[in-house]
Design an enzyme around this catalytic site. Structure first.
Site, PDB file in Angstrom:
ATOM      1  N   VAL A   1      -8.387  -5.946  38.717  1.00  0.00           N
ATOM      2  CA  VAL A   1      -9.118  -4.874  38.029  1.00  0.00           C
ATOM      3  C   VAL A   1      -8.147  -3.920  37.340  1.00  0.00           C
ATOM      4  O   VAL A   1      -8.345  -3.523  36.184  1.00  0.00           O
ATOM      5  CB  VAL A   1     -10.033  -4.114  39.016  1.00  0.00           C
ATOM      6  CG1 VAL A   1     -10.733  -2.953  38.303  1.00  0.00           C
ATOM      7  CG2 VAL A   1     -11.062  -5.049  39.629  1.00  0.00           C
ATOM      8  N   CYS A   2      -7.081  -3.565  38.035  1.00  0.00           N
ATOM      9  CA  CYS A   2      -6.099  -2.629  37.473  1.00  0.00           C
ATOM     10  C   CYS A   2      -5.443  -3.195  36.214  1.00  0.00           C
ATOM     11  O   CYS A   2      -5.181  -2.458  35.254  1.00  0.00           O
ATOM     12  CB  CYS A   2      -5.029  -2.305  38.512  1.00  0.00           C
ATOM     13  SG  CYS A   2      -5.666  -1.563  40.025  1.00  0.00           S
ATOM     14  N   THR A   3      -5.188  -4.487  36.210  1.00  0.00           N
ATOM     15  CA  THR A   3      -4.566  -5.110  35.041  1.00  0.00           C
ATOM     16  C   THR A   3      -5.467  -4.982  33.820  1.00  0.00           C
ATOM     17  O   THR A   3      -4.996  -4.678  32.715  1.00  0.00           O
ATOM     18  CB  THR A   3      -4.253  -6.587  35.339  1.00  0.00           C
ATOM     19  OG1 THR A   3      -3.362  -6.661  36.459  1.00  0.00           O
ATOM     20  CG2 THR A   3      -3.606  -7.266  34.143  1.00  0.00           C
TER      21      THR A   3
ATOM     22  N   LEU B   1      -5.543  -0.974  32.702  1.00  0.00           N
ATOM     23  CA  LEU B   1      -4.391  -0.426  31.986  1.00  0.00           C
ATOM     24  C   LEU B   1      -4.215  -1.079  30.623  1.00  0.00           C
ATOM     25  O   LEU B   1      -3.760  -0.437  29.678  1.00  0.00           O
ATOM     26  CB  LEU B   1      -3.124  -0.519  32.831  1.00  0.00           C
ATOM     27  CG  LEU B   1      -2.946   0.725  33.732  1.00  0.00           C
ATOM     28  CD1 LEU B   1      -3.858   0.685  34.939  1.00  0.00           C
ATOM     29  CD2 LEU B   1      -1.502   0.920  34.141  1.00  0.00           C
TER      30      LEU B   1
END
Length: 221
Positions: A45-47, A50
């Site tokens: 999810v973070c990838t 950002l």
């Protein structure tokens, strides 16, 4: 000790980032700012998040907003992970990311996860949730949203709120439900009588407390 609220001054700090050591308030200068946290590097999810922020960097720049990310990883991890973000998102991450391994900044901003028992490091210490702080040029916190680790953020909504805050500060208006830039806005309740007629000629009165007018920023664009 009460936590940070809307209207609180955003605490200043000095931290290591992917752009070197930065003083937060000096980095922001007279700009608006977004401080946002993600739980962990090299996670799905973070990838995606950002990468999206990097793609939307021109939109934030148009609004005079500086971006800075944060997680409890170290700088070496961030530097390696940015290569993945750029590859997966077909973009280029150009904003700084704080390496808050000691949780100093995330503790001060109350970002640590108290909900998800899996959102922890190898020692069982919580990572951060997906917090977003929008900070105005006076360093006042104007928006604070916390998302769980499992849910990616909608950065178009964050841009929408920034538009609303900026137009409200400049023109003494508020924005209705589902408002988008260019839609009608609401005359602020503090603007009455002759002043309302002067500032917003031809405004539409639905109720004495509900008065619509054209988006004044559209004429200034």
């Amino acid at each position: 000790m009460p936590g940070l609220r809307l209207g609180s001054i955003a605490p200043n700090f000095t931290a290591e980032t992917t752009h070197g050591v930065l003083n937060f308030h000096e980095y922001l200068g007279d700009s608006w700012g977004i401080l946002f946290s993600h739980p962990d590097d090299f996670t799905p999810v973070c990838t995606t998040e950002l990468g999206e922020v990097a793609r939307k960097a021109p939109e934030f720049e148009k609004r005079g907003v500086k971006i800075i990310g944060l997680s409890a990883n170290d700088i070496a991890s961030h530097d390696r992970w940015i290569k993945d973000i750029n590859e997966v998102g077909n973009t280029s991450v150009n904003f700084p990311i704080i390496g808050d391994k000691d949780r100093k900044v995330s503790t001060e901003y109350d970002m640590l996860d108290a909900l998800d028992p899996t959102n922890v490091d190898a020692k069982g210490i919580p990572f951060t949730v997906r917090d977003v702080f929008v900070i105005d040029p006076k360093k006042v916190i104007r928006l604070k949203i916390s998302y769980p680790a499992s849910t990616g953020r909608h950065f178009d909504e964050i841009l929408r709120v920034i538009d609303s805050l900026q137009i409200g500060d400049k023109y003494r208006v508020t924005t209705p439900v589902n408002w988008q830039k260019g839609d009608k806005v609401i005359v602020h309740p503090s603007v009455q009588g002759e002043e309302a007629e002067k500032l917003f000629p031809g405004y539409e009165t639905v109720k004495p407390y509900l008065r619509f007018t054209k988006d004044p920023s559209a004429n200034a664009a």
